[in-house]
Design an enzyme around this catalytic site. Sequence first.
Site, mmCIF file in Angstrom:
data_model
loop_
_atom_site.group_PDB
_atom_site.id
_atom_site.type_symbol
_atom_site.label_atom_id
_atom_site.label_comp_id
_atom_site.label_asym_id
_atom_site.label_seq_id
_atom_site.Cartn_x
_atom_site.Cartn_y
_atom_site.Cartn_z
ATOM 1 C CB SER A 145 -0.863 0.016 1.262
ATOM 2 O OG SER A 145 -1.536 1.255 1.369
ATOM 3 C CE1 TYR A 158 -3.868 -2.361 5.155
ATOM 4 C CE2 TYR A 158 -3.283 -0.069 4.757
ATOM 5 C CZ TYR A 158 -3.709 -1.302 4.283
ATOM 6 O OH TYR A 158 -3.956 -1.458 2.936
#
Length: 265
Positions: A145, A158
């Site tokens: 990401s 995350y």
Amino acid sequence: MSLFGLDGKKALIVGGGRGMGEATALHLAQAGCDIAVLDNQQDRAELVAGEVEKLGRRAIPIVADILDEESVRRAVTEAEAKLGGLDILVTIVGQALFKPLIDVTLDEWDSEQARNLRYFFVTARAVAQSMIARDVQGSIVCISSIDGVVGAPMHAAYGAAKAGLVHLVKSMAAEWGRNGIRVNSVAPGVITTPRLPETPQSLAMVEQSVIPLGRPGTTNEIAGAALFLASGLSSYVTGHTIMVDGGWMASNIFDPRIFEVKKSL
Ligand SMILES: NC(=O)c1ccc[n+]([C@@H]2O[C@H](COP(=O)([O-])OP(=O)(O)OC[C@H]3O[C@@H](n4cnc5c(N)ncnc54)[C@H](O)[C@@H]3O)[C@@H](O)[C@H]2O)c1
């Protein structure tokens, strides 16, 4: 299709049951791969396997839980046995907890690492062990990401796990390169998925953002990058992360449109 060099190659897609995983399974199948679709939802795995078969490729659905190492090992063995080997692994599963870092519990922290980072280590290692034993020149791709490249306020656990992926693909690429195994990641920006569908509010937010392309990305655009990294087109690319973010990471907080505003002042 020979441009991709994927005719008859065998691919395992982890989290292949919907969204980016489904799109990646279909892209690889169209490029000539047979596909094992791993998901913890049997109906999703079967549905996507059926779609792959409609494209004329072999497909097997596999039900497994990426949080359980034994389950992952069994799935890798099953995929190899039923497809006749494995040349490509793409891992899709990920989860983001949105919460102020100050309030994140240790269980939540561990869960984010397990669902984003640890399972990739477990799966990629199982597949690489087998590739090395069978002398297969393979490609491994994970979905990281942009949150693993810049800070991730309100979803820091995350972001840390995704940063771990960006780093881990480098170490794996360095350790396994002489075995002919390439390891890379795709870092999505804002992508419309079944879990994050488009709404008028989300579209307006992206349109007003500094993302140069001014729109969210699609699951097919992630699948395209995964296909490139899985295929012979990227045969000299390893240890890297490709941003698929509409140019977001290329921009800074000064939106070029501000100069239009200034001209009118
Ligand atoms: N959507 C975005 O804007 C965006 C941005 C950056 C990164 N990402 C990353 O993209 C990836 C895909 O995101 P998504 O929202 O499309 O995924 P998703 O939630 O749709 O999950 C993909 C598949 O994984 C399966 N799955 C979930 N838990 C599992 C488990 N324990 N074992 C086996 N299978 C399991 C689901 O059933 C689903 O079919 C993730 O890694 C996410 O972090 C998404």
